[in-house]
Design an enzyme around this catalytic site. Structure first.
Site, PDB file in Angstrom:
ATOM      1  CG  HIS A   1      -1.749   1.196   1.290  1.00  0.00           C
ATOM      2  ND1 HIS A   1      -3.135   0.756   1.262  1.00  0.00           N
ATOM      3  CD2 HIS A   1      -1.690   2.375   1.139  1.00  0.00           C
ATOM      4  CE1 HIS A   1      -4.007   1.988   0.942  1.00  0.00           C
ATOM      5  NE2 HIS A   1      -3.170   3.068   1.086  1.00  0.00           N
TER       6      HIS A   1
ATOM      7  CG  HIS B   1      -5.411   3.063   6.023  1.00  0.00           C
ATOM      8  ND1 HIS B   1      -4.387   3.314   6.481  1.00  0.00           N
ATOM      9  CD2 HIS B   1      -5.431   3.811   4.692  1.00  0.00           C
ATOM     10  CE1 HIS B   1      -3.616   4.035   5.861  1.00  0.00           C
ATOM     11  NE2 HIS B   1      -4.284   4.305   4.671  1.00  0.00           N
TER      12      HIS B   1
ATOM     13  CD  GLU C   1      -6.749   6.709   5.563  1.00  0.00           C
ATOM     14  OE1 GLU C   1      -7.084   6.621   4.342  1.00  0.00           O
ATOM     15  OE2 GLU C   1      -5.733   7.195   5.910  1.00  0.00           O
TER      16      GLU C   1
HETATM   17 ZN   LIG Z   1      -3.361   5.115   1.068  1.00  0.00          ZN
END
Ligand SMILES: [Zn+2]
Ligand SMILES: *[C@@H]1O[C@H](CO)[C@@H](O)[C@H](O)[C@H]1NC(C)=O
Ligand SMILES: *[C@@H]1O[C@H](CO)[C@@H](O)[C@H](O)[C@H]1NC(C)=O
Ligand SMILES: *[C@@H]1O[C@H](CO)[C@@H](O)[C@H](O)[C@H]1NC(C)=O
Ligand SMILES: *[C@@H]1O[C@H](CO)[C@@H](O)[C@H](O)[C@H]1NC(C)=O
Length: 519
Positions: A110, A382, A357
């Site tokens: 990521h 996330h 997130e």
């Molecule tokens: Zn990101």
């Protein structure tokens, strides 16, 4: 002997005392069993280390316990518990960190291509070009641009960066000021960024500023080459990163198409992989701003479906990006996201969504986790809010959907202060499919992965998490990647031989004084 006494005691002394003694041993047996059970459930809990790995583990754990005790017993600041802007120099001194830097950590899944390199390198490498200009736009925002000598100054009062630099004390001071102004780094994070929105504003500005440099086609190419070099030097052997693939420009103002951009990335990656047998490869994920209109998202999705056809698995998927808390939700684009699946036959475009997130439970934003799952996301970026969603968690576990956690990102962007309180700590304790990643290391001057790995090892996991934990994280990064089965098999092989070399290296050298030059 002991048993004999016990039997004798049992036979001749008061039943009260003996039964108490038996209860005590029984209690301790149960306690041991419960502890063992929990240890086995942790990420890496069932891995068995060979003799050499056990020796390295003893070195690692000696250093880890020392750092824990320095803080827990002797009151030293504990790096995962304080802002990364303050803890970074402490971490850089840590022997645990030095071991982690040398460790082959697998892949980083990521990342965003505008924020995954060393920013100081970007500034010192490219702003010395005689064609590099800067100016402040109408909103007093700094912008960079590479321009030919005969450009006009109508749009902005362009000034050569080199000329401005000459007015500063010295080059280094000027470059440092640029870097400081662009990154999120501050000695006073709490007052500089009172709220999450404040830090995201500065974070958004970063992308605007570096964009002017990065959208210059030759710069973009050199940046990817250097990025791969920096990751490999940090002992990361594989990456998947997001890019918007917006048009690039040449000095004469001409434009490079999106497919030129993708092919340039592909060729740079192929060449780097050929030249570095330890490097496994890289894939790209197309990411578009969630602020865009539904029409734009749909047309981007249609183009992405075409790229997926042309570039195959190298073009690993699609995502939308930008501050989740204030932006449009996945549900807002539901018709667009369902488009590929509604065609006959359905078209191929994997989703690799950011979701959860956020700290705002049971809001529209928080529901992104529900939609990500229903849209068959291949991973969750996330997943900070996952622990509030028991049903989603069950599905994630059953379908083995990788959760890609970026601890420093979550701390800097104000979801959590003390990383020991990060919700992923609980997921790690029960072997959820976690991968550790670094998201945007350029914006807070972190190494490609080592600082986040350190946070996971010291802050998200507890004191007993050892080399098995780190080894499993490395293996998870391959397992949950977008590689095919065949690619994964080859990747494990390359990673495993680096891992074996690392183990021998630590044992054969005078650790911790020996720190090899890598890269
Ligand atoms: Zn990101
Ligand atoms: C910029 O980076 C490239 C390689 O990535 C290197 O060859 C070149 O020397 C660097 N230039 C400067 C001015 O540092
Ligand atoms: C950086 O920030 C300082 C302090 O706010 C300011 O004086 C300076 O002009 C800024 N430099 C650039 C290049 O924006
Ligand atoms: C998700 O996958 C399931 C099982 O393969 C399938 O039934 C469903 O239609 C898919 N949904 C979407 C939106 O692709
Ligand atoms: C980035 O590069 C600068 C200059 O070489 C260096 O001081 C800094 O430590 C680097 N940052 C990281 C995270 O490696």
């Amino acid at each position: 002997m002991y048993m004999y006494h016990l039997v004798l005691l049992f036979a001749v002394t008061a039943v009260h005392i003996t039964s108490a003694q038996i209860k005590y041993t029984e209690y301790m047996r149960q306690r041991e069993e419960l502890l063992k059970k929990e240890q086995r459930r942790r990420i890496g809990g069932t891995l068995v280390l060979n003799d050499d790995e056990q020796k390295v583990n003893r070195i690692l754990m000696h250093e880890k316990r020392k750092e824990y005790e320095d803080s827990r017993l002797h009151g030293k600041l504990f790096p995962p518990a304080i802002s990364f802007f303050k803890s970074k120099p402490m971490i850089d001194e840590s022997n645990v960190f030095k071991l982690i830097r040398r460790m082959p950590k697998g892949g980083v899944l990521h990342l965003h291509d505008s924020a995954m390199f060393n920013l100081t390198w970007l500034i010192t490498n490219f702003t010395y070009s005689p064609h590099c200009y800067m100016c402040y736009d109408d909103n007093n925002r700094l912008i960079f641009r590479f321009l030919p000598d005969d450009h006009d100054n109508k749009r902005c009062q362009w000034i050569k960066v080199n000329e401005l630099r000459q007015t500063a004390w010295d080059n280094d001071a000027f470059d440092k000021m640029l870097v400081n102004n662009i990154t999120l780094i501050t000695p006073t994070p709490d007052t500089t960024y009172p709220t999450l929105n404040d830090v995201w504003r500065k974070f958004g500005a970063y992308f605007g500023i570096v964009g002017g440099l990065l959208h210059h086609a030759p710069v973009r190419k050199a940046v990817l080459q250097e990025t791969l070099r920096q990751f490999l030097a940090d002992n990361v052997q594989y990456i998947e990163f997001r890019s918007s693939f917006s048009e690039l420009y040449e000095l004469d103002g001409s434009r490079r198409s999106r497919s030129w951009f993708i092919e340039m990335y592909r060729d740079v990656i192929n060449q780097f992989t050929r030249e570095h047998p330890d490097f496994i490869g890289a894939k790209v994920i197309n990411a578009v701003f969630r602020r865009q209109s539904r029409d734009t998202i749909l047309s981007t999705i249609k183009t992405a479906i075409g790229y997926r056809k042309t570039y195959g698995n190298f073009f690993a998927g699609f995502d939308i990006v930008g501050q989740e808390g204030r932006g449009k939700t996945l549900l807002h684009f539901i018709d667009e996201f369902l488009y590929a699946r509604q065609q006959v036959p359905p078209l191929d475009l994997p989703y690799v969504f950011h979701a959860g997130e956020t700290d705002w439970g049971e809001t529209q934003v928080d529901d992104n986790l529900i939609d990500a799952i229903l849209l068959n996301t291949t991973r969750i970026g996330h997943g900070y809010a996952l622990h509030k969603h028991p049903e989603v968690l069950n599905i994630v576990y059953d379908r083995d959907i990788g959760i890609v956690v970026s601890p420093i990102s979550n701390q800097v962007l104000k979801l959590v202060k003390d990383l020991r309180n990060h919700p992923a700590a609980a997921l790690i304790s029960s072997n959820y499919p976690i991968v550790i990643s670094s998201d945007d290391p350029a914006t807070w001057d972190a190494t490609p992965l080592s600082h986040d790995f350190y946070m996971a090892f010291m802050g998200l996991a507890g004191e007993d998490a050892d080399l098995t934990f780190l080894k499993q994280l490395a293996m998870n990064s391959i397992k949950y990647s977008a590689m095919t089965k065949t690619e994964k098999k080859a990747a494990y092989g390359i990673w495993q031989s680096s891992w074996n070399r690392f183990i021998l290296d630590v044992l054969q050298n005078d650790w911790p004084h020996y720190i090899p030059i890598i890269g």
